[in-house]
Motif scaffolding. Structure first.
Motif, PDB file in Angstrom:
ATOM      1  N   TYR A 172      38.624  24.897  27.013  1.00 39.21           N
ATOM      2  CA  TYR A 172      37.177  24.933  27.412  1.00 39.21           C
ATOM      3  C   TYR A 172      36.316  25.027  26.219  1.00 39.21           C
ATOM      4  O   TYR A 172      36.962  24.943  25.056  1.00 39.21           O
ATOM      5  CB  TYR A 172      37.057  26.232  28.315  1.00 39.21           C
ATOM      6  CG  TYR A 172      38.132  26.089  29.339  1.00 39.21           C
ATOM      7  CD1 TYR A 172      37.808  25.549  30.720  1.00 39.21           C
ATOM      8  CD2 TYR A 172      39.320  26.993  29.371  1.00 39.21           C
ATOM      9  CE1 TYR A 172      38.529  25.817  31.838  1.00 39.21           C
ATOM     10  CE2 TYR A 172      40.107  27.280  30.408  1.00 39.21           C
ATOM     11  CZ  TYR A 172      39.884  26.578  31.469  1.00 39.21           C
ATOM     12  OH  TYR A 172      40.519  26.733  32.740  1.00 39.21           O
ATOM     13  N   PHE A 199      30.781  30.671  28.641  1.00 41.46           N
ATOM     14  CA  PHE A 199      31.265  31.538  30.097  1.00 41.46           C
ATOM     15  C   PHE A 199      30.078  31.905  30.830  1.00 41.46           C
ATOM     16  O   PHE A 199      29.071  31.991  30.461  1.00 41.46           O
ATOM     17  CB  PHE A 199      32.025  32.841  29.393  1.00 41.46           C
ATOM     18  CG  PHE A 199      33.213  32.606  28.647  1.00 41.46           C
ATOM     19  CD1 PHE A 199      34.414  32.960  29.474  1.00 41.46           C
ATOM     20  CD2 PHE A 199      33.415  32.363  27.607  1.00 41.46           C
ATOM     21  CE1 PHE A 199      35.796  32.900  28.975  1.00 41.46           C
ATOM     22  CE2 PHE A 199      34.769  32.146  26.764  1.00 41.46           C
ATOM     23  CZ  PHE A 199      35.645  32.373  27.607  1.00 41.46           C
ATOM     24  N   GLU A 212      34.193  39.881  35.380  1.00 41.85           N
ATOM     25  CA  GLU A 212      35.096  38.333  35.297  1.00 41.85           C
ATOM     26  C   GLU A 212      34.392  37.549  34.521  1.00 41.85           C
ATOM     27  O   GLU A 212      33.276  37.217  34.430  1.00 41.85           O
ATOM     28  CB  GLU A 212      34.938  38.048  36.885  1.00 41.85           C
ATOM     29  CG  GLU A 212      35.775  38.960  37.695  1.00 41.85           C
ATOM     30  CD  GLU A 212      35.694  38.735  38.961  1.00 41.85           C
ATOM     31  OE1 GLU A 212      35.160  37.627  39.700  1.00 41.85           O
ATOM     32  OE2 GLU A 212      35.841  39.586  39.880  1.00 41.85           O
ATOM     33  N   LEU A 213      35.621  36.966  33.581  1.00 39.62           N
ATOM     34  CA  LEU A 213      34.760  35.913  32.594  1.00 39.62           C
ATOM     35  C   LEU A 213      35.450  34.638  33.157  1.00 39.62           C
ATOM     36  O   LEU A 213      36.557  34.270  33.036  1.00 39.62           O
ATOM     37  CB  LEU A 213      35.393  36.289  31.056  1.00 39.62           C
ATOM     38  CG  LEU A 213      35.168  37.628  30.769  1.00 39.62           C
ATOM     39  CD1 LEU A 213      35.818  37.835  29.393  1.00 39.62           C
ATOM     40  CD2 LEU A 213      33.894  38.210  31.156  1.00 39.62           C
ATOM     41  N   TYR A 214      34.534  33.723  33.313  1.00 41.12           N
ATOM     42  CA  TYR A 214      34.975  32.278  33.860  1.00 41.12           C
ATOM     43  C   TYR A 214      34.480  31.409  32.733  1.00 41.12           C
ATOM     44  O   TYR A 214      33.265  31.200  32.330  1.00 41.12           O
ATOM     45  CB  TYR A 214      34.134  31.793  35.091  1.00 41.12           C
ATOM     46  CG  TYR A 214      34.605  32.557  36.280  1.00 41.12           C
ATOM     47  CD1 TYR A 214      34.037  33.835  36.707  1.00 41.12           C
ATOM     48  CD2 TYR A 214      35.775  31.926  37.269  1.00 41.12           C
ATOM     49  CE1 TYR A 214      34.450  34.519  37.720  1.00 41.12           C
ATOM     50  CE2 TYR A 214      35.934  32.780  38.361  1.00 41.12           C
ATOM     51  CZ  TYR A 214      35.423  33.903  38.740  1.00 41.12           C
ATOM     52  OH  TYR A 214      36.008  34.931  39.588  1.00 41.12           O
ATOM     53  N   PRO A 215      35.535  30.411  32.366  1.00 42.73           N
ATOM     54  CA  PRO A 215      34.905  29.487  31.167  1.00 42.73           C
ATOM     55  C   PRO A 215      34.081  28.759  32.394  1.00 42.73           C
ATOM     56  O   PRO A 215      34.249  28.303  33.284  1.00 42.73           O
ATOM     57  CB  PRO A 215      36.193  28.794  31.195  1.00 42.73           C
ATOM     58  CG  PRO A 215      37.457  29.496  31.204  1.00 42.73           C
ATOM     59  CD  PRO A 215      36.870  30.560  32.335  1.00 42.73           C
ATOM     60  N   GLU A 246      35.088  26.232  34.875  1.00 45.60           N
ATOM     61  CA  GLU A 246      35.612  26.613  36.076  1.00 45.60           C
ATOM     62  C   GLU A 246      34.585  27.331  37.027  1.00 45.60           C
ATOM     63  O   GLU A 246      34.700  27.202  38.384  1.00 45.60           O
ATOM     64  CB  GLU A 246      36.571  27.838  35.679  1.00 45.60           C
ATOM     65  CG  GLU A 246      37.817  27.586  34.972  1.00 45.60           C
ATOM     66  CD  GLU A 246      39.012  26.755  35.650  1.00 45.60           C
ATOM     67  OE1 GLU A 246      38.705  26.723  36.816  1.00 45.60           O
ATOM     68  OE2 GLU A 246      39.780  25.956  35.060  1.00 45.60           O
ATOM     69  N   TRP A 247      33.781  27.924  36.415  1.00 46.36           N
ATOM     70  CA  TRP A 247      32.431  28.476  37.377  1.00 46.36           C
ATOM     71  C   TRP A 247      31.742  27.097  37.960  1.00 46.36           C
ATOM     72  O   TRP A 247      31.274  27.330  39.026  1.00 46.36           O
ATOM     73  CB  TRP A 247      31.515  29.176  36.704  1.00 46.36           C
ATOM     74  CG  TRP A 247      30.587  29.942  37.543  1.00 46.36           C
ATOM     75  CD1 TRP A 247      29.471  29.457  37.655  1.00 46.36           C
ATOM     76  CD2 TRP A 247      30.919  30.977  38.238  1.00 46.36           C
ATOM     77  NE1 TRP A 247      28.607  30.316  38.485  1.00 46.36           N
ATOM     78  CE2 TRP A 247      29.668  31.196  39.008  1.00 46.36           C
ATOM     79  CE3 TRP A 247      31.990  31.612  38.893  1.00 46.36           C
ATOM     80  CZ2 TRP A 247      29.467  32.135  40.240  1.00 46.36           C
ATOM     81  CZ3 TRP A 247      31.714  32.496  39.616  1.00 46.36           C
ATOM     82  CH2 TRP A 247      30.613  33.032  40.213  1.00 46.36           C
ATOM     83  N   THR A 262      42.823  31.163  36.079  1.00 43.31           N
ATOM     84  CA  THR A 262      41.644  30.274  35.695  1.00 43.31           C
ATOM     85  C   THR A 262      40.577  31.134  35.047  1.00 43.31           C
ATOM     86  O   THR A 262      39.568  30.601  34.662  1.00 43.31           O
ATOM     87  CB  THR A 262      41.300  29.485  37.014  1.00 43.31           C
ATOM     88  OG1 THR A 262      40.901  30.325  37.924  1.00 43.31           O
ATOM     89  CG2 THR A 262      41.987  28.315  37.318  1.00 43.31           C
ATOM     90  N   TYR A 263      40.768  32.460  35.043  1.00 46.47           N
ATOM     91  CA  TYR A 263      39.729  33.358  34.550  1.00 46.47           C
ATOM     92  C   TYR A 263      40.128  34.601  34.270  1.00 46.47           C
ATOM     93  O   TYR A 263      41.473  34.818  34.267  1.00 46.47           O
ATOM     94  CB  TYR A 263      38.453  33.615  35.491  1.00 46.47           C
ATOM     95  CG  TYR A 263      38.967  34.396  36.796  1.00 46.47           C
ATOM     96  CD1 TYR A 263      38.695  35.565  36.737  1.00 46.47           C
ATOM     97  CD2 TYR A 263      39.539  33.882  37.896  1.00 46.47           C
ATOM     98  CE1 TYR A 263      38.963  36.588  37.971  1.00 46.47           C
ATOM     99  CE2 TYR A 263      40.077  34.507  38.964  1.00 46.47           C
ATOM    100  CZ  TYR A 263      39.679  35.964  39.085  1.00 46.47           C
ATOM    101  OH  TYR A 263      39.828  36.585  40.085  1.00 46.47           O
TER     102      TYR A 263
END
Lengths: 145, 145
Positions: B30, B34, B45-48, B51-52, B113-114
């Motif tokens: 990625y 984020f 929660e950390l989403y690249p 992914e978000w 994924t996160y």
DNA sequence: TCTTAGTGGAAAGAAGTGGAAGAAAGTGGT
DNA sequence: ACCACTTTCTTCCACTTCTTTCCACTAAGA
């Protein structure tokens, strides 16, 4: 298939010497990568990466449930991907070393597809506390035991 | 795929050091962007970003519902787009730092994924409160655990 | 005695940390 | 409305600490 108990040691750096017998099997069947985790924080479980991926897949297919959530919460909390060094040693995650009292002499048990590392005294205490009963054996339904 | 727990720290400026293991994966798969949010205000929660965006797309196609509204309400309340600096640090949104008590030692859990960031003590307390039982494991019906 | 298993530790490299300098945003006064 | 000052935020540099890797020694068994 991993079988039996091979006592070994964890050095001051927290490295577990994988007993030669188990190391041979690992070299033969799997790579040097492991997923080291615990379901209760009381003993470490060492899954060859392939085996852990198999479990992840099976889990992904299972419907959402409280059990599944709890399983992921605890195994991810203690879990780490760890690579065995050239001398056949695995650096145990610090959290697990602390919580499961893994230092000095430990027992390494072969559990078919994975290994269990337990503090010897603690493991004996647990065996005494919840022994295998005749009813348990009957429930297995296996002939010849 | 993010796996396992890599403990790290949040400094007094509120910056989270992304553990090297996870940073490697982020750099590889990625970019540095984020979306940091929470579904309950208790852990971040950390989403690249990629992914978000995937989640947003799926959500856009879903019919309007109470669940969807609530999801958007809470994730947008806590959410912020944040860029990782050259040292691999993420500035956590202040609201989330306060509500989820994210300061000092924290656990960073890989959830495929996160990533999840939780106050270590709080997470341990939760594990202790609802432990994984033998019955839970049986209910999963997965072979080899 | 030779080979394999187990152990310790030093050196190189990577990861983590704090803080200083520069940029941006906000504020108030003329 | 514009300028100047203050304050906050952001970025990046440099240091310290920890981790990892690899080499070499010891011990045990064949």
């Amino acid at each position: 298939m991993f079988r039996g108990n091979h006592p070994t040691r964890v050095d001051e750096k927290g490295r577990l010497k994988v007993p030669a017998e188990f190391k041979r099997r690992v070299d033969e069947l799997y790579g040097p990568q492991f997923f080291i985790t615990s379901k209760d924080g009381k003993r470490a479980e060492l899954y060859p990466m392939k085996e852990w991926e198999r479990i992840e897949d099976a889990l992904a297919k299972a419907p959402s449930s409280g059990a599944k959530k709890k399983f992921l919460d605890v195994t991810n909390y203690y879990g780490q991907v760890v690579e065995m060094d050239a001398q056949g040693r695995l650096l145990l995650p610090q959290l697990l070393r602390e919580d499961a009292t893994l230092a000095g002499d430990v027992a390494v048990l072969g559990m078919q597809t994975y290994l269990v590392v337990a503090n010897d005294a603690q493991h004996r205490a647990q065996l005494a506390e919840s022994p295998l009963t005749d009813a348990d054996i009957d429930a297995l339904g296996v002939v010849g035991i």
